[in-house]
Design an enzyme around this catalytic site. Structure first.
Site, PDB file in Angstrom:
ATOM      1  N   ASP A  39     -29.123 -55.542 -24.765  1.00 20.46           N
ATOM      2  CA  ASP A  39     -30.215 -56.465 -24.396  1.00 20.46           C
ATOM      3  C   ASP A  39     -29.739 -57.907 -24.230  1.00 20.46           C
ATOM      4  OD1 ASP A  39     -31.845 -54.307 -24.705  1.00 20.46           O
ATOM      5  OD2 ASP A  39     -32.588 -54.876 -26.684  1.00 20.46           O
TER       6      ASP A  39
HETATM    7  P1  NAP Z   1     -28.937 -53.497 -28.412  1.00 20.14           P
HETATM    8  O1  NAP Z   1     -29.594 -54.049 -27.225  1.00 20.14           O
HETATM    9  O2  NAP Z   1     -29.744 -52.904 -29.473  1.00 20.14           O
HETATM   10  O3  NAP Z   1     -27.880 -52.416 -27.858  1.00 20.14           O
HETATM   11  C1  NAP Z   1     -26.973 -51.816 -28.714  1.00 20.14           C
HETATM   12  C2  NAP Z   1     -26.152 -50.847 -27.885  1.00 20.14           C
HETATM   13  O4  NAP Z   1     -25.100 -50.393 -28.730  1.00 20.14           O
HETATM   14  C3  NAP Z   1     -26.907 -49.634 -27.430  1.00 20.14           C
HETATM   15  O5  NAP Z   1     -27.250 -49.714 -26.072  1.00 20.14           O
HETATM   16  C4  NAP Z   1     -25.967 -48.461 -27.737  1.00 20.14           C
HETATM   17  O6  NAP Z   1     -25.704 -47.753 -26.525  1.00 20.14           O
HETATM   18  C5  NAP Z   1     -24.690 -49.131 -28.239  1.00 20.14           C
HETATM   19  N1  NAP Z   1     -24.061 -48.409 -29.342  1.00 20.14           N
HETATM   20  C6  NAP Z   1     -24.637 -47.811 -30.392  1.00 20.14           C
HETATM   21  N2  NAP Z   1     -23.709 -47.230 -31.156  1.00 20.14           N
HETATM   22  C7  NAP Z   1     -22.516 -47.463 -30.573  1.00 20.14           C
HETATM   23  C8  NAP Z   1     -21.177 -47.120 -30.892  1.00 20.14           C
HETATM   24  N3  NAP Z   1     -20.867 -46.377 -31.962  1.00 20.14           N
HETATM   25  N4  NAP Z   1     -20.195 -47.539 -30.058  1.00 20.14           N
HETATM   26  C9  NAP Z   1     -20.483 -48.262 -28.954  1.00 20.14           C
HETATM   27  N5  NAP Z   1     -21.739 -48.608 -28.598  1.00 20.14           N
HETATM   28  C10 NAP Z   1     -22.736 -48.213 -29.406  1.00 20.14           C
HETATM   29  O7  NAP Z   1     -27.978 -54.563 -29.114  1.00 20.14           O
HETATM   30  P2  NAP Z   1     -27.804 -56.129 -28.866  1.00 20.14           P
HETATM   31  O8  NAP Z   1     -27.371 -56.397 -27.471  1.00 20.14           O
HETATM   32  O9  NAP Z   1     -26.972 -56.599 -30.008  1.00 20.14           O
HETATM   33  O10 NAP Z   1     -29.268 -56.713 -28.975  1.00 20.14           O
HETATM   34  C11 NAP Z   1     -29.939 -56.816 -30.191  1.00 20.14           C
HETATM   35  C12 NAP Z   1     -31.387 -56.443 -29.978  1.00 20.14           C
HETATM   36  O11 NAP Z   1     -31.990 -56.320 -31.261  1.00 20.14           O
HETATM   37  C13 NAP Z   1     -32.146 -57.484 -29.197  1.00 20.14           C
HETATM   38  O12 NAP Z   1     -33.109 -56.874 -28.365  1.00 20.14           O
HETATM   39  C14 NAP Z   1     -32.828 -58.277 -30.295  1.00 20.14           C
HETATM   40  O13 NAP Z   1     -34.008 -58.897 -29.835  1.00 20.14           O
HETATM   41  C15 NAP Z   1     -33.115 -57.189 -31.297  1.00 20.14           C
HETATM   42  N6  NAP Z   1     -33.277 -57.709 -32.665  1.00 20.14           N
HETATM   43  C16 NAP Z   1     -32.338 -58.492 -33.217  1.00 20.14           C
HETATM   44  C17 NAP Z   1     -32.535 -59.030 -34.469  1.00 20.14           C
HETATM   45  C18 NAP Z   1     -31.532 -59.943 -35.112  1.00 20.14           C
HETATM   46  O14 NAP Z   1     -31.895 -60.653 -36.019  1.00 20.14           O
HETATM   47  N7  NAP Z   1     -30.302 -59.951 -34.668  1.00 20.14           N
HETATM   48  C19 NAP Z   1     -33.677 -58.707 -35.177  1.00 20.14           C
HETATM   49  C20 NAP Z   1     -34.589 -57.831 -34.599  1.00 20.14           C
HETATM   50  C21 NAP Z   1     -34.373 -57.339 -33.340  1.00 20.14           C
HETATM   51  P3  NAP Z   1     -25.256 -46.211 -26.596  1.00 20.14           P
HETATM   52  O15 NAP Z   1     -26.306 -45.497 -27.345  1.00 20.14           O
HETATM   53  O16 NAP Z   1     -25.122 -45.818 -25.166  1.00 20.14           O
HETATM   54  O17 NAP Z   1     -23.935 -46.186 -27.298  1.00 20.14           O
END
Ligand code: NAP
Length: 461
Positions: free
Chosen positions: A388
């Site tokens: 994301d």
């Molecule tokens: P993300 O959008 O959640 O994407 C994580 C990606 O990691 C997934 O698409 C997944 O794809 C991949 N993944 C999972 N396991 C894996 C592995 N073993 N090896 C390689 N890839 C793997 O992560 P992000 O870009 O860090 O974004 C964070 C999201 O969380 C945002 O939407 C944010 O708003 C939300 N959020 C963040 C917080 C905070 O405080 N940081 C709090 C609440 C919500 P595959 O399944 O294809 O592997």
């Protein structure tokens, strides 16, 4: 004596403020933590010398027991389980304020039947409300994150009106408690409503949204402590509680902004659902794949690399092998940096903590605002389990649920390699158009396994 104690409290409060200020920068964060801990030590000592209701032996027994339990769990907890741990700690903070407020109430109404000062009775009511709500709300958050109850939003018809009625009921009982402070039925009503409201306000929130709620509950636990400070007439508790309350609210707001949500939305609850409802499968994207050998060769020929870590790096625990990749690149005089998005992962500072655990120096971690202009001049961007936070739909597609969320401009680099296991979506549940861009190559597989292979290829070159 009381002047010495007030002075000790003042010093402790100054140390808290200084400590928090130092948490502002990763370089001074450890020192800030120690300074705040010293402040807390001084505050505890100053409080202990005033206590006569229980003996020092009893106090030390509680400190040793509490520290042993805390130490055991802090050592045992995995990084991916940190949000649960913070949730339960917040809950205990709320429970502590709630219990102190109630014991103070019963002590005063039992021993001394004359009326309690208005400010104290209001502080007791506030502490019971926020402390009770924080306790049960945090327990629900803990159980959701732990998988003991469903992580998806639990909703039912009339949820918000019921919450409103309960809140109004609490206000009414609170007014009657101020008028007749000795009626035990009223205080039982206050306790029951606070505990039930904690459950009802957290159950409609989706599991992945829990970090925002936890940050909010953290702030609530500070406010409850602050109210308890007024009950006990304890200045340091008022200061410490306000600091936790204010910093928690600021953090919640930063997280909401970075996720493009409004704080009101969070406060009303149920915001986890909007994302899931608006997602659609959309047109599938056609992507180009790359293997580990070709990736290693690419790394061998570039002069600048930016790694974008995300939640998948935490899942794969790939941070140590990424440090090895960095060492290989630096041997080749490649400029190597990390781009940190404020909400990458699942809790604030998630990426910073993991990379620091792998001994990656803080000055390599560059925040979004500072690094975004560097992407167009970067040869290679390696996205490790992020989705994301690099999705250009946030910039280009007003229909997207993440439209308006600030993102890392990884797509602007000359070449982008995405390390993830499949075409699986990220937390927001939306397709990432970046994966279909002409400069983007997909490196499928678990991040730790694939990057380990890349590093061994590079070692052999
Ligand atoms: P993300 O959008 O959640 O994407 C994580 C990606 O990691 C997934 O698409 C997944 O794809 C991949 N993944 C999972 N396991 C894996 C592995 N073993 N090896 C390689 N890839 C793997 O992560 P992000 O870009 O860090 O974004 C964070 C999201 O969380 C945002 O939407 C944010 O708003 C939300 N959020 C963040 C917080 C905070 O405080 N940081 C709090 C609440 C919500 P595959 O399944 O294809 O592997």
């Amino acid at each position: 004596m009381s002047l010495a104690i007030e002075l000790a409290y003042l010093i402790a409060s100054i140390l808290f403020v200084l400590g928090i200020k130092m948490l502002n920068k990763t370089q001074s964060a450890r020192k800030g933590n120690r300074i705040s801990a010293l402040g807390m030590f001084i505050a505890i000592l100053a409080t202990m010398v005033q206590i006569d209701a229980i003996s020092l032996v009893e106090i030390f027994a509680c400190i040793v027991l509490g520290s042993a339990i805390g130490l055991y769990y802090a050592n045992k907890v995995e990084m991916t389980k940190m949000p649960e741990m913070v949730a339960i700690f917040n809950g205990f903070g709320g429970l502590a304020s709630f219990s102190v407020a109630l014991s103070d109430y019963f002590l005063r109404t039992d021993v001394n039947m004359e009326s309690i000062e208005l400010v104290t009775v209001i502080s007791i009511i506030v502490s019971v409300f926020i402390g009770g709500l924080t306790f049960t709300g945090s327990l629900v958050a803990y159980l959701k994150l732990n998988g003991n109850i469903s992580g998806s939003p639990i909703t039912f018809k009339g949820q918000h009106p019921i919450n409103l009625i309960l809140f109004l009921g609490f206000l009414t009982a609170a007014v009657f408690t101020v008028i007749d402070q000795t009626d035990p039925i009223l205080i039982i009503v206050l306790i029951a409503i606070a505990l039930v409201l904690g459950i009802l306000t957290v159950i409609p929130i989706g599991g992945a949204d829990m970090p925002v709620v936890i940050s909010l509950l953290n702030s609530y636990s500070g406010m409850a402590a602050c109210a308890t400070g007024f009950i006990l007439n304890n200045n340091v508790l008022i200061v410490a509680g306000s600091l936790v309350g204010a910093s928690g609210i600021i953090l919640t707001q930063i997280m909401c902004k970075a996720m493009n949500r409004s704080l009101i939305n969070v406060l009303l609850g149920g915001f986890g659902q909007t994302v899931n409802e608006t997602q659609g499968d959309g047109p599938s994207i056609s992507v180009k794949e790359i293997g580990v050998e070709e990736t290693a060769m690419l790394f061998d020929g570039v002069s600048s690399v930016i790694v974008v870590p995300g939640y998948g790096m935490a899942v794969a625990q790939a941070q140590h092998v990424i440090r090895e990749l960095m060492e290989q690149c630096e041997k080749r005089n490649i400029d190597f940096k990390f781009a940190i998005h404020p909400v990458a992962g699942r809790m604030p500072g998630h990426m910073n903590v993991l990379l620091a655990e792998a001994n990656i120096s803080y000055d390599k971690l560059i925040e979004m605002e500072s690094i975004n202009d560097e992407f167009p001049n970067t040869d290679l961007v390696l996205i490790v389990g992020a989705n994301d936070v690099v999705n250009p739909a946030a910039r280009n597609n007003p229909q997207s649920p993440i439209y308006g969320m600030p993102i890392l401009n990884a797509d602007k680099a000359r070449t982008v390699i995405v390390s993830k296991r499949s075409m699986g979506k990220g937390y927001a549940g939306v397709e990432n158009e970046l994966f279909g861009y002409p400069n983007c190559l997909m490196l499928f597989g678990d991040a730790k396994q694939t990057i380990t292979k890349i590093v061994s290829e590079m070692k052999e070159m």
